[in-house]
Design a protein around this motif. Structure first.
Motif, PDB file in Angstrom:
ATOM      1  N   HIS A 123      71.374 173.088  83.056  1.00  0.00           N
ATOM      2  CA  HIS A 123      72.285 172.146  82.867  1.00  0.00           C
ATOM      3  C   HIS A 123      71.744 170.854  83.703  1.00  0.00           C
ATOM      4  O   HIS A 123      71.480 170.700  84.636  1.00  0.00           O
ATOM      5  CB  HIS A 123      73.741 172.588  83.533  1.00  0.00           C
ATOM      6  N   MET A 124      71.870 169.770  83.104  1.00  0.00           N
ATOM      7  CA  MET A 124      71.476 168.285  83.363  1.00  0.00           C
ATOM      8  C   MET A 124      72.331 167.422  82.956  1.00  0.00           C
ATOM      9  O   MET A 124      73.132 167.388  82.032  1.00  0.00           O
ATOM     10  CB  MET A 124      70.129 168.545  82.984  1.00  0.00           C
ATOM     11  N   TRP A 125      72.153 166.374  83.549  1.00  0.00           N
ATOM     12  CA  TRP A 125      73.214 165.083  82.938  1.00  0.00           C
ATOM     13  C   TRP A 125      72.214 164.059  82.476  1.00  0.00           C
ATOM     14  O   TRP A 125      71.308 163.615  82.951  1.00  0.00           O
ATOM     15  CB  TRP A 125      73.495 164.166  84.352  1.00  0.00           C
ATOM     16  N   ASP A 126      72.375 164.134  80.993  1.00  0.00           N
ATOM     17  CA  ASP A 126      71.355 163.410  80.170  1.00  0.00           C
ATOM     18  C   ASP A 126      71.681 161.769  80.420  1.00  0.00           C
ATOM     19  O   ASP A 126      72.758 161.418  79.891  1.00  0.00           O
ATOM     20  CB  ASP A 126      71.831 163.859  78.645  1.00  0.00           C
ATOM     21  N   LEU A 127      70.739 161.148  80.846  1.00  0.00           N
ATOM     22  CA  LEU A 127      71.024 159.813  81.033  1.00  0.00           C
ATOM     23  C   LEU A 127      70.528 158.768  79.757  1.00  0.00           C
ATOM     24  O   LEU A 127      71.048 157.602  79.820  1.00  0.00           O
ATOM     25  CB  LEU A 127      70.151 159.113  82.217  1.00  0.00           C
ATOM     26  N   ASP A 128      69.812 159.410  79.030  1.00  0.00           N
ATOM     27  CA  ASP A 128      69.364 158.756  77.739  1.00  0.00           C
ATOM     28  C   ASP A 128      70.447 159.002  76.400  1.00  0.00           C
ATOM     29  O   ASP A 128      69.923 158.311  75.524  1.00  0.00           O
ATOM     30  CB  ASP A 128      67.989 159.131  77.525  1.00  0.00           C
ATOM     31  N   SER A 129      71.262 159.553  76.599  1.00  0.00           N
ATOM     32  CA  SER A 129      72.063 159.940  75.510  1.00  0.00           C
ATOM     33  C   SER A 129      73.236 158.859  75.093  1.00  0.00           C
ATOM     34  O   SER A 129      73.477 157.946  75.987  1.00  0.00           O
ATOM     35  CB  SER A 129      73.144 161.107  75.587  1.00  0.00           C
ATOM     36  N   GLU A 130      73.379 158.577  73.913  1.00  0.00           N
ATOM     37  CA  GLU A 130      74.186 157.342  73.266  1.00  0.00           C
ATOM     38  C   GLU A 130      75.441 158.014  72.831  1.00  0.00           C
ATOM     39  O   GLU A 130      75.570 158.940  72.148  1.00  0.00           O
ATOM     40  CB  GLU A 130      73.358 156.582  72.160  1.00  0.00           C
ATOM     41  N   PRO A 131      76.309 157.310  73.237  1.00  0.00           N
ATOM     42  CA  PRO A 131      76.707 155.979  73.639  1.00  0.00           C
ATOM     43  C   PRO A 131      76.778 155.854  75.109  1.00  0.00           C
ATOM     44  O   PRO A 131      76.692 155.036  75.643  1.00  0.00           O
ATOM     45  CB  PRO A 131      78.166 155.403  72.962  1.00  0.00           C
ATOM     46  N   LYS A 132      76.842 157.186  75.917  1.00  0.00           N
ATOM     47  CA  LYS A 132      77.009 157.284  77.109  1.00  0.00           C
ATOM     48  C   LYS A 132      76.472 158.512  77.613  1.00  0.00           C
ATOM     49  O   LYS A 132      76.168 159.584  76.889  1.00  0.00           O
ATOM     50  CB  LYS A 132      78.450 156.999  77.860  1.00  0.00           C
ATOM     51  N   PRO A 133      75.939 158.570  79.033  1.00  0.00           N
ATOM     52  CA  PRO A 133      75.516 159.875  79.300  1.00  0.00           C
ATOM     53  C   PRO A 133      76.460 160.885  79.483  1.00  0.00           C
ATOM     54  O   PRO A 133      77.556 160.802  79.178  1.00  0.00           O
ATOM     55  CB  PRO A 133      75.264 159.465  81.104  1.00  0.00           C
ATOM     56  N   HIS A 134      76.014 162.287  79.238  1.00  0.00           N
ATOM     57  CA  HIS A 134      76.708 163.292  79.124  1.00  0.00           C
ATOM     58  C   HIS A 134      75.951 164.559  79.705  1.00  0.00           C
ATOM     59  O   HIS A 134      74.705 164.541  79.858  1.00  0.00           O
ATOM     60  CB  HIS A 134      77.447 163.795  77.740  1.00  0.00           C
ATOM     61  N   LEU A 135      76.619 165.669  79.706  1.00  0.00           N
ATOM     62  CA  LEU A 135      76.177 166.959  80.098  1.00  0.00           C
ATOM     63  C   LEU A 135      75.220 167.655  78.980  1.00  0.00           C
ATOM     64  O   LEU A 135      75.514 167.648  78.005  1.00  0.00           O
ATOM     65  CB  LEU A 135      77.294 168.017  80.406  1.00  0.00           C
ATOM     66  N   LEU A 136      74.006 168.057  79.449  1.00  0.00           N
ATOM     67  CA  LEU A 136      73.175 168.508  78.364  1.00  0.00           C
ATOM     68  C   LEU A 136      72.929 169.976  78.907  1.00  0.00           C
ATOM     69  O   LEU A 136      72.619 170.159  80.041  1.00  0.00           O
ATOM     70  CB  LEU A 136      72.014 167.823  78.293  1.00  0.00           C
ATOM     71  N   SER A 137      73.217 171.083  78.086  1.00  0.00           N
ATOM     72  CA  SER A 137      72.789 172.437  78.661  1.00  0.00           C
ATOM     73  C   SER A 137      71.881 173.020  77.590  1.00  0.00           C
ATOM     74  O   SER A 137      72.252 172.941  76.308  1.00  0.00           O
ATOM     75  CB  SER A 137      73.905 173.360  78.452  1.00  0.00           C
ATOM     76  N   LEU A 138      70.573 173.403  77.983  1.00  0.00           N
ATOM     77  CA  LEU A 138      69.819 173.897  77.082  1.00  0.00           C
ATOM     78  C   LEU A 138      69.409 175.473  77.430  1.00  0.00           C
ATOM     79  O   LEU A 138      69.291 175.826  78.628  1.00  0.00           O
ATOM     80  CB  LEU A 138      68.538 173.232  77.301  1.00  0.00           C
ATOM     81  N   ASN A 139      69.027 176.352  76.500  1.00  0.00           N
ATOM     82  CA  ASN A 139      68.537 177.540  76.614  1.00  0.00           C
ATOM     83  C   ASN A 139      67.337 177.507  77.025  1.00  0.00           C
ATOM     84  O   ASN A 139      66.659 176.573  76.433  1.00  0.00           O
ATOM     85  CB  ASN A 139      68.798 178.364  75.404  1.00  0.00           C
TER      86      ASN A 139
END
Length: 108
Positions: free
Chosen positions: A54-70
């Motif tokens: 689980h990480m905070w995606d700073l590059d996502s558009e239009p704004k940062p959001h939680l990114l959860s990856l297997n």
């Protein structure tokens, strides 16, 4: 799960360092994102409780959001020299919500 990647991820959490993660999306595309690492734990919403990064995606558009990856989605994980301030990201936690122990002050 790649032990070396897990150790890098935990180290980035401890040192409050951003990471550059390269991963495969569900649609099969390769992407790279600059993220603040948050934890390695089962997703609370998932029916089957597999551990995810689980990480905070700073590059996502239009704004940062939680990114959860297997773990199998993650190709590469690199710890950067850039630091982050957890209190600017983590606004939703309960007391001691983390799987990976850290010293983040009142967010620990």
């Amino acid at each position: 799960m790649d032990k070396q990647m897990l150790l890098l991820f935990a180290d980035a959490i401890q040192r409050k360092r951003l990471i550059r993660v390269t991963f495969i999306t569900r649609s099969g595309e390769e992407r790279s994102r600059r993220c603040a690492p948050l934890d390695l734990s089962p997703s609370e919403r998932a029916k089957i409780k597999f551990y995810k990064y689980h990480m905070w995606d700073l590059d996502s558009e239009p704004k940062p959001h939680l990114l959860s990856l297997n773990p199998e989605q993650v190709i590469q994980l690199e710890v950067t020299a850039e630091s982050f301030m957890p209190e600017q990201i983590v606004t939703w936690t309960r007391k001691n919500p983390w799987t990976i122990v850290r010293d983040w002050g009142n967010l620990s």
